[in-house]
Design an enzyme around this catalytic site. Structure first.
Site, PDB file in Angstrom:
ATOM      1  N   GLU A 196       0.814  -1.222   0.000  1.00 47.54           N
ATOM      2  CA  GLU A 196       0.000   0.000   0.000  1.00 47.54           C
ATOM      3  C   GLU A 196       0.847   1.272   0.000  1.00 47.54           C
ATOM      4  O   GLU A 196       0.399   2.319  -0.476  1.00 47.54           O
ATOM      5  CB  GLU A 196      -0.924   0.013   1.228  1.00 47.54           C
TER       6      GLU A 196
ATOM      7  N   GLU B 270      -1.520   9.514   0.209  1.00 48.94           N
ATOM      8  CA  GLU B 270      -1.820   9.111  -1.164  1.00 48.94           C
ATOM      9  C   GLU B 270      -1.155  10.065  -2.147  1.00 48.94           C
ATOM     10  O   GLU B 270      -1.223  11.292  -1.988  1.00 48.94           O
ATOM     11  CB  GLU B 270      -3.331   9.098  -1.363  1.00 48.94           C
TER      12      GLU B 270
ATOM     13  N   ASN C 201     -14.673   6.184   7.205  1.00 51.89           N
ATOM     14  CA  ASN C 201     -13.624   5.372   7.816  1.00 51.89           C
ATOM     15  C   ASN C 201     -12.846   6.170   8.861  1.00 51.89           C
ATOM     16  O   ASN C 201     -12.462   5.633   9.909  1.00 51.89           O
ATOM     17  CB  ASN C 201     -12.675   4.826   6.757  1.00 51.89           C
TER      18      ASN C 201
END
Length: 237
Positions: free
Chosen positions: A89, A98, A136
Site C-alpha cells: 500500500e 496518497e 472510515n
C-alpha cells in the site's frame, strides 16, 4: 535501583496472573513483538522515517490480539501478512499520504449525517493501510477515541496514531471480504483472504493480477524474514 526492579517484576507477575485468570491476551510490546527492529529494518530498508518501529510498537497495545494469537508460527504469519499488505500500500513504507492528489475530493461521502467537517478534500489515503473516506476516519477515530473526523491530519503527523488506524482496519473490518484480515490468518483461511478484505473488489477473482501478486510475493518474502511459512488456506484470492 534493586528495589525498583523488584517492584517492577512483581507488578509484571501480577499482570500476567490477572491475564491468566481472565483468559485475556497480553498485548505485544517492543520486547515481545514477533518482529524485531532489525527484521523490520530489513523488510523496509528505504522507509520514510515517519514509519518508525517505535511508532508501530507503541500502537500495539490498542489491539492486544494482533500477533499474539495462536502458536508462534501463526503469530509470525499474522505480522508478516499485515506488513506485506502495508508494504504494498505504501511502496515499502515510503508514502505517508496518497500520491494521486486528483483523488482527494473523491473521498467525501456527503450522504453521511456528519458530512466532511474537515473539508471535502481532507479524507485522502494516509498511513500504513492508506485510510480513506470520511466514514472510515470517523469509525477509526471513534474506536481509538481520537477525533479523526475533524482532524484527519493526525494520521500523517503522529506515527503511533497512523499505525493504530492500520491495526484498526486489520483487526476489526471485513472491508470487501468475508472476515477481518486478523481472523483470516489466525483461523488459517489464508493470506488471500486478507487481500480480499483490503482491496478484493479491485484485486480478487481475476482482477489486477499484478497488484495481487505483488502482495503475495511480499508475504512470501516477509514470512522468510520471520522464519516461518505461508501457512494453510488460499494464498491468493
Amino acid at each position: 535501583m534493586k528495589l525498583s526492579r523488584t517492584l517492577s517484576l512483581a507488578a509484571s507477575a501480577a499482570v500476567l496472573s490477572t491475564l491468566a485468570i481472565t483468559g485475556q491476551t497480553a498485548p505485544a510490546s517492543a520486547a515481545s513483538f514477533v518482529v524485531s527492529e532489525s527484521q523490520f529494518n530489513k523488510m523496509f530498508p528505504g522507509r520514510n522515517p515517519f514509519y518508525s518501529y517505535k511508532g508501530l510498537t507503541d500502537a500495539l497495545s490498542a489491539f492486544p490480539k494482533f500477533a499474539t494469537t495462536g502458536n508462534d508460527a501463526t503469530r509470525r504469519r499474522e505480522a508478516a501478512a499485515f506488513l506485506a499488505n502495508v508494504s504494498h500500500e505504501t511502496g515499502g513504507l515510503r508514502y505517508v499520504v496518497e500520491q494521486n492528489t486528483a483523488n482527494y475530493p473523491h473521498y467525501c461521502d456527503t450522504s453521511q449525517p456528519y458530512g466532511c467537517p474537515a473539508g471535502r478534500s481532507a479524507y485522502y489515503g494516509r498511513g500504513p493501510l492508506q485510510l480513506s473516506w470520511n466514514f472510515n476516519y470517523k469509525a477509526a477515530g471513534d474506536a481509538l477515541h481520537i477525533d479523526l473526523l475533524h482532524d484527519p491530519y493526525q494520521v500523517e503527523k503522529n506515527p503511533a496514531t497512523s499505525w493504530k488506524t492500520a491495526l484498526w482496519f486489520w483487526n476489526t473490518q471485513n472491508g470487501a471480504g468475508r472476515m477481518t484480515p486478523h481472523d483470516a490468518i489466525v483461523n488459517n483461511k489464508g493470506f488471500g483472504e486478507t487481500i480480499r478484505s483490503i482491496n478484493g473488489a479491485l484485486e480478487c477473482d481475476g482482477r489486477n493480477p499484478d497488484q495481487r501478486n505483488s502482495r503475495i510475493n511480499l508475504y512470501k518474502q516477509f514470512v522468510g524474514v520471520l522464519g516461518t511459512d505461508v501457512g494453510g488456506g488460499n494464498i491468493s484470492c
